[in-house]
Design an enzyme around this catalytic site. Structure first.
Site, PDB file in Angstrom:
ATOM      1  N   TRP A  79       0.640  20.938  58.750  1.00 37.10           N
ATOM      2  CA  TRP A  79      -0.776  21.194  58.430  1.00 37.10           C
ATOM      3  C   TRP A  79      -1.405  20.064  57.631  1.00 37.10           C
ATOM      4  CZ3 TRP A  79      -1.767  21.533  53.184  1.00 37.10           C
ATOM      5  CH2 TRP A  79      -0.673  21.792  52.342  1.00 37.10           C
ATOM      6  N   GLU A 103     -18.842  34.573  51.474  1.00 37.99           N
ATOM      7  CA  GLU A 103     -18.373  33.204  51.782  1.00 37.99           C
ATOM      8  C   GLU A 103     -18.484  32.313  50.546  1.00 37.99           C
ATOM      9  OE1 GLU A 103     -16.849  32.595  54.638  1.00 37.99           O
ATOM     10  OE2 GLU A 103     -17.311  34.677  55.071  1.00 37.99           O
TER      11      GLU A 103
HETATM   12  C1  FAD Z   1      -9.200  24.601  58.275  1.00 39.92           C
HETATM   13  C2  FAD Z   1     -10.479  24.760  57.476  1.00 39.92           C
HETATM   14  C3  FAD Z   1     -10.989  23.678  56.762  1.00 39.92           C
HETATM   15  C4  FAD Z   1     -12.158  23.810  55.996  1.00 39.92           C
HETATM   16  N1  FAD Z   1     -12.621  22.739  55.293  1.00 39.92           N
HETATM   17  C5  FAD Z   1     -13.734  22.870  54.518  1.00 39.92           C
HETATM   18  C6  FAD Z   1     -14.203  21.785  53.741  1.00 39.92           C
HETATM   19  O1  FAD Z   1     -13.607  20.704  53.690  1.00 39.92           O
HETATM   20  N2  FAD Z   1     -15.364  21.961  53.019  1.00 39.92           N
HETATM   21  C7  FAD Z   1     -16.033  23.156  53.019  1.00 39.92           C
HETATM   22  O2  FAD Z   1     -17.069  23.274  52.357  1.00 39.92           O
HETATM   23  N3  FAD Z   1     -15.591  24.202  53.723  1.00 39.92           N
HETATM   24  C8  FAD Z   1     -14.469  24.103  54.482  1.00 39.92           C
HETATM   25  N4  FAD Z   1     -14.038  25.173  55.215  1.00 39.92           N
HETATM   26  C9  FAD Z   1     -14.760  26.461  55.110  1.00 39.92           C
HETATM   27  C10 FAD Z   1     -15.902  26.685  56.132  1.00 39.92           C
HETATM   28  O3  FAD Z   1     -15.436  26.435  57.423  1.00 39.92           O
HETATM   29  C11 FAD Z   1     -17.117  25.812  55.864  1.00 39.92           C
HETATM   30  O4  FAD Z   1     -17.523  25.940  54.521  1.00 39.92           O
HETATM   31  C12 FAD Z   1     -18.312  26.225  56.739  1.00 39.92           C
HETATM   32  O5  FAD Z   1     -17.959  26.135  58.092  1.00 39.92           O
HETATM   33  C13 FAD Z   1     -19.486  25.299  56.441  1.00 39.92           C
HETATM   34  O6  FAD Z   1     -20.574  25.618  57.242  1.00 39.92           O
HETATM   35  P1  FAD Z   1     -21.857  26.373  56.658  1.00 39.92           P
HETATM   36  O7  FAD Z   1     -22.349  25.697  55.437  1.00 39.92           O
HETATM   37  O8  FAD Z   1     -22.821  26.517  57.777  1.00 39.92           O
HETATM   38  O9  FAD Z   1     -21.207  27.763  56.266  1.00 39.92           O
HETATM   39  P2  FAD Z   1     -21.829  29.184  55.929  1.00 39.92           P
HETATM   40  O10 FAD Z   1     -21.174  30.140  56.848  1.00 39.92           O
HETATM   41  O11 FAD Z   1     -23.299  29.175  55.883  1.00 39.92           O
HETATM   42  O12 FAD Z   1     -21.216  29.472  54.482  1.00 39.92           O
HETATM   43  C14 FAD Z   1     -21.938  29.180  53.281  1.00 39.92           C
HETATM   44  C15 FAD Z   1     -21.116  28.362  52.341  1.00 39.92           C
HETATM   45  O13 FAD Z   1     -20.004  29.108  51.872  1.00 39.92           O
HETATM   46  C16 FAD Z   1     -18.911  28.250  51.645  1.00 39.92           C
HETATM   47  N5  FAD Z   1     -17.815  28.686  52.513  1.00 39.92           N
HETATM   48  C17 FAD Z   1     -17.908  29.311  53.700  1.00 39.92           C
HETATM   49  N6  FAD Z   1     -16.681  29.628  54.167  1.00 39.92           N
HETATM   50  C18 FAD Z   1     -15.805  29.176  53.265  1.00 39.92           C
HETATM   51  C19 FAD Z   1     -14.386  29.204  53.173  1.00 39.92           C
HETATM   52  N7  FAD Z   1     -13.621  29.773  54.114  1.00 39.92           N
HETATM   53  N8  FAD Z   1     -13.801  28.616  52.115  1.00 39.92           N
HETATM   54  C20 FAD Z   1     -14.545  28.053  51.144  1.00 39.92           C
HETATM   55  N9  FAD Z   1     -15.886  28.000  51.167  1.00 39.92           N
HETATM   56  C21 FAD Z   1     -16.511  28.563  52.215  1.00 39.92           C
HETATM   57  C22 FAD Z   1     -19.355  26.847  52.014  1.00 39.92           C
HETATM   58  O14 FAD Z   1     -19.771  26.196  50.849  1.00 39.92           O
HETATM   59  C23 FAD Z   1     -20.530  27.108  52.949  1.00 39.92           C
HETATM   60  O15 FAD Z   1     -21.453  26.062  52.962  1.00 39.92           O
HETATM   61  C24 FAD Z   1     -12.840  25.058  55.980  1.00 39.92           C
HETATM   62  C25 FAD Z   1     -12.334  26.143  56.716  1.00 39.92           C
HETATM   63  C26 FAD Z   1     -11.165  25.994  57.454  1.00 39.92           C
HETATM   64  C27 FAD Z   1     -10.634  27.171  58.224  1.00 39.92           C
END
Ligand code: FAD
Length: 497
Positions: A379, A292
């Site tokens: 979108w 991720e």
């Molecule tokens: C439509 C859509 C919009 C999104 N908008 C954002 C946003 O504005 N900011 C954002 O940080 N993430 C975004 N994401 C990616 C992801 O959903 C979030 O990073 C994640 O839900 C954050 O929760 P967490 O820190 O508990 O994630 P965890 O599952 O713990 O992941 C760890 C870290 O990995 C990074 N990460 C995880 N998944 C992704 C991904 N698909 N793309 C890029 N980085 C990722 C983030 O920095 C996250 O904090 C988006 C995904 C989608 C499908």
């Protein structure tokens, strides 16, 4: 070794911590006296106020994190037994004017900052660089926000990757302890200069910059580096189960670190190192979590190489798609924003973002797909809504996520694959725990009916105390009909990937 500079200024932006910080380290190493500044940039904040968004959780998160950063800098100075008052200079101004002005007032020879590759930030930095150069002051910038940036991971033929898996493989091949090593800021912290008397001390309050308190402090989101470390420590106890737990929104599976990674209250090198070490020791959860973080780097390099994605589809042919518009489309969009679509998982997810500024990753994918492929809405409207509401809003990741869901992006979901919001609900919230948390009006429906209340008999609805249309809306679209319409809508891109 003699330091080459008398004094320098470190300009903090999306890196609100005083440990393992590239720009701070380089400045402290190079100069005898170093000041630190953050500008609450009116170019970003004033438009929020003009749009009536005085209550913005991100602004409150930033203010809290600045207070923490101010304390961290003061503590570094105390540890070095430095005389005078130390901490962060905070200004509320236009950064492009204020940084050159402050650099001149302090007579520094150089300004140090970390890269910010958002197109607007690059344009601002180019202006600042020019103004500083006019005064004979250098601007030195470093990588800090991602593990690998810009051209660091390229294909064998020297091009940027546009498919994730080969990018990830190349990323994993390249990464090693060297790239994940922390910058030992404290080693040179004796160069921290006392705050100049001419500047007002402390971090301004939210009210002083025109904003209002939000519900941030009622959320389980501790701010500042101290908060980030608390969340990281909690997550590291669960990381081995991440792969199994991460897709279920009712379960505490993910790290919830995204606002900290967005604002740099936690170093990406630190977290990637934790995951990388555990992956090498055989943890599947850590390997998936590291993946991720690689997605995060991936989308940053996509934005760097293809800045047109900010306004248009990554795949140009997809701009030919005709989205719904007009009053009916506006009403559908409003129903989505206000959690009134009649699809419980979608409405619970939209309630989550509206109430907390966070949405679970699986639900970001499902709600984005629903807006684009069930409602036929552009979108970019959804992207903007998320940008206004997510505390972790990050242009590269948000744009990448939306374009993935809309099938317009780099390595996106194929256009003919359309999430079924009811199947997703049954699969990822099987007992309806998440739905019940955010839609208590549906709580008394049995599990099997909770995912599609319109299928419940009048007797079941009455037993659960629900009248459709009064307590909860009927579905605003029929998924099967919407699916057919979407396949037709996307037919213009057939054969274009
Ligand atoms: C439509 C859509 C919009 C999104 N908008 C954002 C946003 O504005 N900011 C954002 O940080 N993430 C975004 N994401 C990616 C992801 O959903 C979030 O990073 C994640 O839900 C954050 O929760 P967490 O820190 O508990 O994630 P965890 O599952 O713990 O992941 C760890 C870290 O990995 C990074 N990460 C995880 N998944 C992704 C991904 N698909 N793309 C890029 N980085 C990722 C983030 O920095 C996250 O904090 C988006 C995904 C989608 C499908």
């Amino acid at each position: 070794m003699e330091k080459p500079l008398d004094s320098a200024l470190v300009w903090f932006r999306r890196d609100l911590r005083a440990e393992d910080h590239a720009a701070l380290y380089h400045a402290l190493k190079a100069a005898r006296r170093v000041w630190c500044v953050f500008v609450l940039d009116r170019e970003i904040l004033d438009p929020l106020l003009e749009r009536g968004l005085e209550a913005d959780r991100r602004v409150e998160f930033i203010i809290d994190s600045l207070i923490d950063l101010d304390h961290q800098l003061a503590r570094l100075a105390v540890a070095k037994r430095l005389d005078g008052r130390h901490g962060l200079i905070v200004r509320h101004a236009l950064a492009r004017e204020e940084i050159p002005r402050l650099a001149r007032e302090l007579h520094v020879q150089a300004v140090y900052a970390n890269h910010d590759d958002d197109p607007a930030a690059l344009a601002r930095d180019a202006q600042v660089r020019g103004a500083l150069a006019g005064a004979g002051i250098a601007l030195h910038t470093s990588k800090d926000h991602v593990v690998f940036e810009r051209n660091e991971v390229l294909t064998a033929s020297g091009n940027a990757y546009s498919v994730f898996t080969p990018y990830k493989n190349a990323w994993l091949k390249k990464v090693d302890a060297f790239y994940l090593k922390a910058y030992p800021v404290d080693r040179y912290a004796d160069a921290l200069a006392p705050l100049p008397d001419m500047l007002p001390p402390g971090v301004p309050s939210l009210e002083a910059i025109g904003f209002e308190p939000t519900n941030l402090h009622t959320l389980k989101l501790p701010s500042g580096s101290a908060g980030a470390h608390e969340l990281l420590a909690d997550f590291l106890q669960r990381i081995d189960d991440y792969h199994a737990a991460r897709d279920f929104p009712a379960v505490k599976g993910p790290s919830y670190l995204s606002p900290h990674l967005r604002f740099g209250t936690l170093s990406i090198r630190r977290v990637a190192h934790e995951a990388w070490q555990r992956m090498q020791a055989g943890s599947q959860g850590a390997a998936v979590w590291l993946s991720e973080l690689v997605w995060r780097d991936f989308y940053h390099q996509v934005l760097h190489h293809h800045p047109h994605v900010v306004h248009a589809a990554f795949k140009p042919g997809f701009d030919a798609i005709r989205w719904e518009h007009g009053k009916h489309a506006d009403a559908l969009f409003a129903a989505w924003c206000n959690a009134r679509t009649g699809y419980p998982l979608i409405d619970a997810a939209m309630t989550q973002i509206n109430q907390s500024g966070y949405m679970h990753n699986r639900l970001r994918m499902v709600t984005a797909s629903f807006l684009v492929k069930d409602l036929g809405i552009d979108w970019r409207r959804g992207e903007r809504y998320f940008a206004d509401h997510l505390i972790d809003y990050d242009l590269a990741a948000n744009n990448g996520g939306w374009q993935w869901a809309a099938s317009t992006g780099c390595d996106a979901q194929p256009w003919f694959r359309i999430f079924n919001p009811v199947s997703q609900s049954r699969k990822f919230d099987p007992q309806g725990k998440f739905i019940r948390r955010y839609l208590p009006q549906l709580a008394r429906l049995p599990d099997d009916l909770l995912h599609a209340p319109w299928l419940a008999s009048p007797v079941d609805l009455a037993a659960a105390g629900i009248e459709l249309g009064r307590d909860y809306p009927p579905p605003i679209v029929d998924h099967e009909a919407a699916r057919e319409a979407t396949l037709k809508r996307y037919a213009v891109v057939k054969g274009r990937g």
